[in-house]
Scaffold this motif. Structure first.
Motif, short mmCIF file in Angstrom:
data_model
loop_
_atom_site.label_atom_id
_atom_site.label_comp_id
_atom_site.label_asym_id
_atom_site.label_seq_id
_atom_site.Cartn_x
_atom_site.Cartn_y
_atom_site.Cartn_z
N THR A 16 0.84 -1.20 0.00
CA THR A 16 0.00 0.00 0.00
C THR A 16 0.87 1.26 0.00
O THR A 16 2.01 1.23 0.47
N PRO A 17 0.35 2.37 -0.49
CA PRO A 17 1.12 3.62 -0.49
C PRO A 17 1.58 4.03 0.92
O PRO A 17 2.71 4.47 1.09
N ASP A 18 0.70 3.89 1.91
CA ASP A 18 1.07 4.26 3.27
C ASP A 18 2.27 3.44 3.75
O ASP A 18 3.20 3.98 4.35
N TYR A 19 2.23 2.15 3.48
CA TYR A 19 3.33 1.29 3.92
C TYR A 19 4.62 1.62 3.18
O TYR A 19 5.69 1.69 3.77
N VAL A 20 4.52 1.87 1.88
CA VAL A 20 5.71 2.23 1.09
C VAL A 20 6.32 3.52 1.62
O VAL A 20 7.54 3.62 1.78
N ARG A 21 5.49 4.52 1.95
CA ARG A 21 6.01 5.77 2.49
C ARG A 21 6.72 5.54 3.83
O ARG A 21 7.77 6.12 4.09
N GLN A 22 6.16 4.66 4.66
CA GLN A 22 6.83 4.33 5.94
C GLN A 22 8.20 3.74 5.69
O GLN A 22 9.18 4.11 6.36
N VAL A 23 8.31 2.83 4.74
CA VAL A 23 9.59 2.19 4.43
C VAL A 23 10.57 3.23 3.87
O VAL A 23 11.74 3.24 4.26
N ILE A 24 10.12 4.11 3.01
CA ILE A 24 10.99 5.15 2.44
C ILE A 24 11.56 6.02 3.56
O ILE A 24 12.77 6.28 3.62
#
Length: 154
Positions: A42-50
């Motif tokens: 999900t976009p939220d999860y990807v942003r957290q990883v970034i």
């Protein structure tokens, strides 16, 4: 790809005809202006990883909106190739990596663009060299592997 090859052959042929001893300007970067990868998360999860990857490298990130992350760092000098595009180095110059995340069904498309920003706010888009593209794609592949691996482990 064929078009680039033909342009290169033409440029080499033309270059062979020129014999003037005028000093040449530094080569301008010629490559991509944006890199993309699709991540199965999900976009939220990807942003957290970034943001966690950036923090691990000591880089602070900001989110001007729900889809964008901006990572910045100061530049002590500007390479000749970047000077050819963005002008000579100025005090306060920084590099800004702008990463956008967009939902694509159950996945997220991540797009990365780079800019030089001077102290007065002047912004110059960076055209990535082939080496920059390779390094950027490698970093995006690592992001994809980390995000998808962590999602699978949940």
């Amino acid at each position: 790809m064929i078009r680039h090859g033909l342009l290169l052959i033409g440029a080499l042929a033309l270059g062979g005809c020129m014999t003037a001893s005028v000093p040449s300007a530094p080569p301008r970067p010629a490559g991509e202006t944006a890199l993309r990868v699709t991540v199965n998360a999900t976009p939220d999860y990807v942003r957290q990883v970034i943001l966690s990857r950036a923090a691990a490298r000591g880089t602070a990130g900001s989110s001007p909106n729900a889809r964008t992350i901006v990572l910045e760092r100061q530049m002590s000098e500007t390479t000749p190739a970047l000077q050819a595009v963005c002008g000579p180095h100025k005090p306060g110059r920084r590099v800004s990596v702008v990463i956008t995340t967009e939902r694509a069904g159950n996945r997220t498309t991540v797009t990365e663009r780079r800019f030089l920003i001077d102290g007065d706010g002047t912004r110059c888009a960076v055209v990535m060299t082939p080496e920059d593209v390779v390094a950027g794609n490698r970093a995006l592949a690592e992001l994809k592997a980390q995000a998808e691996g962590q999602m699978a482990g949940r």
